[in-house]
Write an enzyme that holds these catalytic residues in place. Structure first.
Site, PDB file in Angstrom:
ATOM      1  N   ASN A  76      66.734 -56.701   6.662  1.00 39.89           N
ATOM      2  CA  ASN A  76      66.821 -57.938   5.665  1.00 39.89           C
ATOM      3  C   ASN A  76      66.011 -59.225   5.979  1.00 39.89           C
ATOM      4  OD1 ASN A  76      69.818 -57.788   7.481  1.00 39.89           O
ATOM      5  ND2 ASN A  76      69.458 -60.506   6.115  1.00 39.89           N
ATOM      6  N   GLU A 113      71.545 -60.368  10.831  1.00 37.46           N
ATOM      7  CA  GLU A 113      72.347 -61.540  10.860  1.00 37.46           C
ATOM      8  C   GLU A 113      72.811 -62.959  11.737  1.00 37.46           C
ATOM      9  OE1 GLU A 113      72.842 -58.377  10.167  1.00 37.46           O
ATOM     10  OE2 GLU A 113      72.641 -59.537   8.357  1.00 37.46           O
ATOM     11  N   ASP A 150      70.983 -59.245   0.227  1.00 38.36           N
ATOM     12  CA  ASP A 150      71.157 -58.566   1.714  1.00 38.36           C
ATOM     13  C   ASP A 150      70.568 -57.078   1.649  1.00 38.36           C
ATOM     14  OD1 ASP A 150      71.683 -58.089   4.733  1.00 38.36           O
ATOM     15  OD2 ASP A 150      73.524 -56.905   4.018  1.00 38.36           O
TER      16      ASP A 150
HETATM   17  O1  LIG Z   1      70.592 -57.132   9.900  1.00 37.93           O
HETATM   18  C1  LIG Z   1      71.197 -56.276  10.707  1.00 37.93           C
HETATM   19  O2  LIG Z   1      70.290 -56.536  12.443  1.00 37.93           O
HETATM   20  C2  LIG Z   1      71.793 -55.481  10.992  1.00 37.93           C
HETATM   21  C3  LIG Z   1      72.305 -54.533  11.824  1.00 37.93           C
HETATM   22  C4  LIG Z   1      73.410 -53.775  11.851  1.00 37.93           C
HETATM   23  C5  LIG Z   1      73.704 -52.601  13.064  1.00 37.93           C
HETATM   24  O3  LIG Z   1      72.698 -53.007  13.884  1.00 37.93           O
HETATM   25  O4  LIG Z   1      74.832 -52.121  12.579  1.00 37.93           O
HETATM   26  C6  LIG Z   1      73.010 -53.329  10.827  1.00 37.93           C
HETATM   27  C7  LIG Z   1      73.064 -54.291   9.535  1.00 37.93           C
HETATM   28  N1  LIG Z   1      72.223 -55.049   9.771  1.00 37.93           N
HETATM   29  C8  LIG Z   1      73.557 -54.417   8.191  1.00 37.93           C
HETATM   30  O5  LIG Z   1      72.879 -54.636   7.325  1.00 37.93           O
HETATM   31  C9  LIG Z   1      74.218 -52.993   7.931  1.00 37.93           C
HETATM   32  O6  LIG Z   1      74.839 -52.690   6.214  1.00 37.93           O
HETATM   33  C10 LIG Z   1      74.994 -52.429   8.760  1.00 37.93           C
HETATM   34  C11 LIG Z   1      76.471 -51.652   8.717  1.00 37.93           C
HETATM   35  C12 LIG Z   1      76.747 -50.706   9.640  1.00 37.93           C
HETATM   36  C13 LIG Z   1      77.054 -49.591  10.320  1.00 37.93           C
HETATM   37  O7  LIG Z   1      76.710 -49.571  11.488  1.00 37.93           O
HETATM   38  O8  LIG Z   1      77.807 -49.528   9.772  1.00 37.93           O
HETATM   39  N2  LIG Z   1      75.184 -51.786  10.240  1.00 37.93           N
HETATM   40  C14 LIG Z   1      74.578 -52.331   9.832  1.00 37.93           C
END
Ligand SMILES: O=C(O)c1cc(C(=O)O)c2c(n1)C(=O)C(=O)c1cc(C(=O)O)[nH]c1-2
Ligand SMILES: O=C(O)c1cc(C(=O)O)c2c(n1)C(=O)C(=O)c1cc(C(=O)O)[nH]c1-2
Lengths: 621, 621
Positions: free
Chosen positions: B274, B190, B316
């Site tokens: 993503n 992100e 995503d």
């Molecule tokens: O794109 C990223 O680098 C990234 C990192 C993380 C993360 O490190 O927790 C999540 C996501 N994306 C993501 O898309 C996502 O749905 C997500 C859910 C969670 C969570 O711990 O509930 N982390 C993350």
């Protein structure tokens, strides 16, 4: 008229409700502060099977004092600062019915001496004047009445002056609803706050009466002729004469402990805290009426009698601990309606609560050494006063002298953790501290809203002991310890006696424990965090439960709660409190931080971490 | 030589240790990520008697993902930021043996997209080169190896660049120890982070290899001739050619999920996240190798095969979910050693894990609508690609157009919550989301270390449903749901299957639940806070236990964890993320905060509050 009848109901309803053991309608269980439950499903035989039924995280860390209230199907749970209040659905494993989240200035945090604690909310039944209310005494001294059903604010009033040009006043005490009023205490004797007890009208939060702990007779609501101490009128200007100049204006005597009420005598009982500063050399005199048990008319606030336990305090032995009211106790062959009080100073007092007559004053920890005894001779000049051992007089030893080996430590043989009384055994079960101290007073100057402490303290287990606490049974008629069960740390949680012949308490490591009438341990369970809350019994759908808040902190847990085990944070604490005084080695800096508790309770970090959780226990289905 | 033998031991010991069901030596239980326990004392008949044995508050609030490790008498527990690690004494109700408290720059908090989570520590057995280690992937991307016995730091290395001139990289993924190395992922798609997987030497933390998800072949550790997709070499510059200009440099494909390892093939499996930004219009092409399953040589990092599940993502649907390795699965009459993967995009994939051959790709929630199916015809031009329903193509519908009714929502039919596989039933038990979304992409510009999102999302239960989650059983050979048990909210915790014919999982309301092989609920207990952690089974003193962390948060719980249910905080969130875009009404501002999860899961606030607690469950004595 209907209005008057309605107002009367509030009191009667609450007293009546407190007789229903299914509910828990005030923090102390009843007006007498016995914390006794007549529920008897959980017995000394089956308590070993107790199990956690459901749990709830409050979303807040640091010290969780007090406990939940139970009104029918609803449990009311409060937290330390920011003083969130939850109404939980007991039928539904604690689903959140409503949540109240006050917005408070976080600047109140550093002016709270002994952690960001709150000892719980009060409940007032519905009358014609107001809906059923949940009353919260916020850290920032705002008092808020919430509609018990919806959580919406009904009224709000400001009890003290917090920061920003204020006096360093804060709120931690549990309110007590009496008739059509609610009693609210004030904290801040470490900031030179002049203590008072205030009564607000439940109808709209307007002030009904306010009784200062120090100062002119009128502001103290005392009658020089009619208000007595040990049977004698206190005379005119009893407080102001016992201070130098206008020191009574910053003289402490705060009211952050528990309140009791005798509906028949219509008297309210509570104790006042330490005189400010902690440096006794700076404030000659008896410093009245700090360290005093007060009996006041509930309607007017006028004092019927007073009793100062520790005149001219030299050790920070606040007199705020709860007064437990027991009827018809036979003392020296005569029956009295008594008040029993386990004071910080290490003496347990039994008084006739109608007259204030002193019946018993005895040490409830043999380690107590600062005074040899309380003079019980009515004909003596020092009648009713503790006979101070000059060796432990920090005043006599003087400023900048370290007086070593004083027992108990500043946090007393017992602090805020309330005891319980079982009418079944006639005994009191008392969570105690077994801690001693070194105390070095030094000169400080007063600035409104700034720390006004004036002593460096370090704490350690009583000599020859490894345990820093005991859970004891006490005979208040004889003034004798019946049994004493050692605990690794001070027992900083309240106790609960039950008709099932089981007494409950919590430990700073986080155990909830059940013992029998002889002190045998029957059950223990390690809850998420250290317990400094009190135990709430209740019955639901025909089954008995107990509920307790975990969350280490309070004064004993301030090292963990305030992060003061870190040398940087400890140094910052000293920087704020010490008025520039040199603090010695890093070990000393940490050891004496948090008014001495950080070093004393450092080992707690090996057992528990910060938390904020409710656990509800019951027997297997 | 002894040195080499020692290095080899690390791997063999760990694999062997993972076969001992008394311990739990890696987050996933075993290299195959089955999360299956052969312990069978807790059965479908007696699980109803399960009770909390002891509990431990971590002292930290917000989302607690991952779970404790068990090595002999010691339990290792970690927390979200600030990533405290505890070694707890199982013999002593969780007494703290040591505690590690990293000091981290709190500026990492706002660059963590989906709460301050951490998916757990890794354990490496002692070798001649190092003592037994606990390895922590900190939020600030520091990787720390601690002596498992003392908690003292053995080495520390920096895996990414966090803030202050950095790229917005952060760490949340659990490390995986493989042989003499530890695999570490990176988060931040992100923020336009270019994903990679790194392997560090256990001996000293030096870098062994680093494989980017996008970019030149050399930096990706792919061989244009030998690395295959669906049986065919990927060819030269496969990634760079699939992006416009140098977009691959800020192209995402982060590696924040779970890693698996096949010791016989010596292959490591994981998925990439993503592509950045969320606005597909801005990044034409397949955006390789985002959204890709990768099979890499554990020693060198070289890719054996790749499979991009969602080319040119428009929703995503990060491909990072765990790969579960099962041997000898019969698919279409032929036995394969397979990899099973429940992707965010709503398809469950079964692949031959030696070759990357696609065996099954089927929807594991009937609500999935963005693609009709995955093309399974090897002769088709679009072989292996999802056939996108143009109605739900956010790219086709274009920038500043709201595409409504896409299923699943951005957080997928499953997110980080790992599934479990029971060899006893041959079924997978999968915690799922049953949530759909509206998605409106918009143009954003890239600034290093700043949010690079480019879409406004709102989420809601799948049309016609009130449940936002299902716990399902899946037949990976047939590609069929065997049963589906509705849950009020997404099941954001991991699942655990056991030889006692009981499957465990946790719910966002905070219940731990046990179901039988048919999905019948056998037991539930309300833990202090919402469960997004995974379930750790272990045996101690001859008795079986399970342990779980409570602590609501993660993406689904970001409204509570990040305080984003407050309109002020939600507006501030938009201010930081939206690059000045107009946000509509207060309801919309709150609803679309936290990348859409705040509105979707707002009702969670009626059930639970923030926490951070471990609960250990066992049968009555
Ligand atoms: O794109 C990223 O680098 C990234 C990192 C993380 C993360 O490190 O927790 C999540 C996501 N994306 C993501 O898309 C996502 O749905 C997500 C859910 C969670 C969570 O711990 O509930 N982390 C993350
Ligand atoms: O003098 C005061 O106003 C004041 C206030 C408080 C408080 O409000 O918590 C404590 C004390 N003093 C105090 O002396 C003390 O030992 C103490 C312990 C605690 C606690 O909650 O653990 N509070 C307080």
């Amino acid at each position: 008229s209907i209005g008057i009848a309605g107002a009367a109901f509030a009191n009667e309803d609450l007293a009546k409700m407190s007789e229903n053991p299914k509910d828990w309608v005030m923090q102390s269980g009843d007006y007498a502060n016995t914390r006794y439950s007549t529920l008897d499903q959980i017995t000394k035989d089956n308590v070993k099977n107790l199990q956690a039924k459901w749990t709830f995280s409050t979303g807040v860390l640091r010290g969780h004092e007090g406990g939940p209230l139970i009104i029918g199907d609803t449990m009311y749970v409060h937290t330390p600062f920011p003083n969130t209040v939850y109404a939980l659905d007991i039928n539904n494993d604690g689903k959140i019915l409503w949540k109240y989240e006050p917005k408070q200035d976080p600047n109140v945090i550093p002016i709270m001496c002994c952690d960001t604690v709150n000892r719980g909310v009060a409940y007032a039944p519905k009358t014609d004047d107001h809906p059923a209310l949940i009353i919260l005494n916020q850290a920032d001294t705002n008092v808020v009445a919430l509609d018990a059903e919806t959580g919406k604010q009904v009224w709000k009033t400001q009890n003290g002056e917090m920061t920003d040009g204020g006096k360093g006043e804060s709120g931690t005490a549990a309110p007590l609803v009496v008739k059509d009023k609610v009693l609210i205490g004030i904290s801040g004797a470490e900031f030179g706050v002049r203590g008072f007890l205030a009564a607000y009208n439940l109808k709209d939060g307007s002030l009904a009466w306010k009784a200062y702990s120090t100062g002119p007779d009128k502001e103290m609501l005392v009658d020089p002729e009619k208000t007595t101490q040990l049977g004698k009128p206190i005379g005119a200007d009893s407080s102001t004469k016992s201070w130098e100049g206008e020191q009574w204006k910053t003289g402490g005597g705060t009211t952050w402990g528990w309140f009791s009420y005798d509906p028949e005598l219509n008297l309210v009982y509570y104790g006042t805290g330490n005189p400010s500063t902690w440096n006794p050399v700076q404030r000659p005199g008896d410093n009245k009426w700090s360290m005093t048990i007060m009996a006041r008319d509930a309607d007017t606030g006028m004092a019927k009698w007073l009793y100062q336990m520790t005149p001219h305090d030299e050790w920070d032995y606040d007199g705020v601990n709860e007064m437990i009211l027991v009827d018809d106790m036979e003392v020296n062959g005569k029956k009295h309606d008594v008040l029993v009080h386990f004071d910080r100073n290490g003496f347990a007092y039994t008084l006739d609560r109608a007259t204030g007559e002193l019946l018993v004053a005895a040490k409830y920890d043999p380690a107590v050494n600062w005074a040899t005894k309380v003079d019980m001779d009515p004909n003596s000049e020092t009648y009713g006063r503790p006979l101070v051992d000059p060796k432990y007089s920090t005043d006599k030893n003087g400023e900048d002298t370290n007086t070593a080996g004083i027992c108990p430590a500043a946090l007393g043989t017992k602090d805020q953790q309330p005891a319980t009384y079982s009418p079944k055994t006639g005994l009191f079960y008392v969570p105690t501290n077994h801690v001693c101290m070194d105390y070095e007073p030094y000169k400080v100057s007063y600035t409104a809203g700034q720390p006004y402490v004036g002593a460096t303290v370090s704490m350690y287990p009583a000599p020859g002991s490894e345990n820093m606490g005991n859970f004891i049974a006490w005979d208040a008629a004889k003034g004798e310890i019946v049994w004493s069960k050692p605990e690794l740390f001070s027992v900083w949680s309240g106790a609960l006696a039950t008709a099932g012949d089981v007494v409950f308490y919590g430990t700073l490591e986080g155990y909830i424990k059940a013992v029998d009438e002889k002190g045998n341990e029957l059950y223990k369970f390690k809850t998420p965090s250290g317990i400094i809350g009190n135990i709430t019994p209740f019955e639901h759908d025909g089954k008995q439960y107990i509920a307790v808040l975990s969350g280490v902190g309070g004064w004993a847990g301030i090292g963990l709660a305030g992060g003061l085990l870190s040398p940087d944070n400890a140094a910052a604490w000293h920087g704020a409190v010490d008025q520039g005084r040199e603090q010695g080695t890093e070990d000393q800096v940490v050891g004496t931080a948090g008014l001495g508790a950080v070093g004393g309770y450092a080992a707690l970090a090996d057992y528990t971490a910060l938390g904020g959780q409710l656990t509800v226990f019951g027997l297997p289905d």
